[in-house]
Scaffold this active site. Structure first.
Site, mmCIF file in Angstrom:
data_model
loop_
_atom_site.group_PDB
_atom_site.id
_atom_site.type_symbol
_atom_site.label_atom_id
_atom_site.label_comp_id
_atom_site.label_asym_id
_atom_site.label_seq_id
_atom_site.Cartn_x
_atom_site.Cartn_y
_atom_site.Cartn_z
ATOM 1 N N ASP A 193 0.871 -1.171 0.000
ATOM 2 C CA ASP A 193 0.000 0.000 0.000
ATOM 3 C C ASP A 193 0.913 1.227 0.000
ATOM 4 O O ASP A 193 2.124 1.104 0.225
ATOM 5 C CB ASP A 193 -0.891 -0.048 1.240
ATOM 6 C CG ASP A 193 -1.732 1.200 1.413
ATOM 7 O OD1 ASP A 193 -2.377 1.605 0.432
ATOM 8 O OD2 ASP A 193 -1.717 1.774 2.520
ATOM 9 N N ASP B 215 -1.708 -1.149 5.845
ATOM 10 C CA ASP B 215 -2.033 -0.622 7.174
ATOM 11 C C ASP B 215 -3.523 -0.523 7.436
ATOM 12 O O ASP B 215 -3.937 0.010 8.462
ATOM 13 C CB ASP B 215 -1.390 0.762 7.354
ATOM 14 C CG ASP B 215 -2.046 1.822 6.478
ATOM 15 O OD1 ASP B 215 -2.406 1.501 5.324
ATOM 16 O OD2 ASP B 215 -2.185 2.977 6.933
ATOM 17 N N ASP C 280 -0.012 5.203 1.111
ATOM 18 C CA ASP C 280 -0.159 6.115 2.249
ATOM 19 C C ASP C 280 -0.224 5.334 3.557
ATOM 20 O O ASP C 280 -1.075 4.452 3.723
ATOM 21 C CB ASP C 280 -1.441 6.946 2.099
ATOM 22 C CG ASP C 280 -1.404 7.853 0.891
ATOM 23 O OD1 ASP C 280 -0.994 9.010 1.041
ATOM 24 O OD2 ASP C 280 -1.781 7.397 -0.210
#
Length: 243
Positions: free
Chosen positions: A27, A192, A29
């Site tokens: 991922d 996250d 950000d």
């Protein structure tokens, strides 16, 4: 669920052990880069233009992960109210500011570059799968000097409406673009958010959650195969997951 806490010497020794994953996806950000300060600046620029109170970078971390529109809507609701016309009018203000400042204040998380070096030294292909618009993701990674590390960058709009994370489609496409075969090539995904972990699970690949990202819930509740607290732990974690 696995969680490792290893001294630096042990981590370095395990870098010498080859892992069987051929593709590792990330991922963007909150996983590769801490973009909270940039996002806060752009969100505040839009809020200020509407006469709304600003938010700090720490607060923005809890709003990230479901797209810029959701971030703006939540910020407006927290400061009073939000409606479709207001959001529609402020979105271009937010996006224009964000695009103009991409990469100016978006540091990589500690240990990331060394971990990617170790993976690439073993011939493992790296990719990015994000729900950020593909064009913005590519521009951000270009501006921070990281885009050439990745075989492909897949955004939230790449696969078409309704086919972004947590759907498996972008993970499957990541595998194909990296020269792999869906449901056959060993791959893992690092993220996250619940969207990241669910997308990997839906695609049937290994997954790792980072505890330092933009979490909307306790990292233990994401249901990941493993959790890391620092990128020094990534290689040994992948080695154990691949066994």
């Amino acid at each position: 669920m696995m969680r490792l806490h290893m001294p630096a010497r042990s981590v370095l020794c395990m870098f010498m052990t080859e892992i069987s994953f051929e593709i590792i996806g990330f991922d963007l950000d909150g996983t590769l880069l801490d973009t909270s300060m940039e996002l806060a600046a752009s969100l505040n620029h839009a809020l200020d233009s509407a006469g709304r109170p600003q938010v700090d970078a720490k607060s923005v971390r809890s709003l990230v992960g479901m797209g810029a529109r959701h971030m703006l809507e939540m910020a407006l609701e927290q400061s009073g109210s939000s409606d479709k016309e207001m959001v529609k009018g402020l979105m271009p203000v937010l996006i224009d500011h964000y695009e103009a400042n991409l990469g100016k204040n978006a540091p990589a998380f500690a240990g990331l570059l060394q971990a990617m070096d170790a993976l690439q030294d073993q011939g493992i292909k790296l990719a990015v799968v994000t729900n950020k618009f593909e064009s913005l993701a590519v521009k951000l990674l270009t501006n921070v000097g990281m885009v050439d590390r990745f075989v492909t960058v897949i955004g939230g709009d790449t696969m078409g409406k309704g086919r972004s994370k947590p759907e498996r489609d972008p993970i499957d496409e990541m595998i194909r673009r990296c020269g792999g075969v869906v449901d056959q090539t060993p791959a893992a995904f690092i993220g996250d958010s619940i969207f990241d972990i669910k997308a990997a699970q839906n695609a049937g690949i290994a997954n790792v959650a980072v505890s330092f990202g933009f979490l909307h819930q306790p990292v233990e509740e994401l249901g990941a195969d493993a959790i890391i607290d620092h990128y020094d732990e990534l290689m040994p974690t992948l080695i154990k997951l691949a066994r």
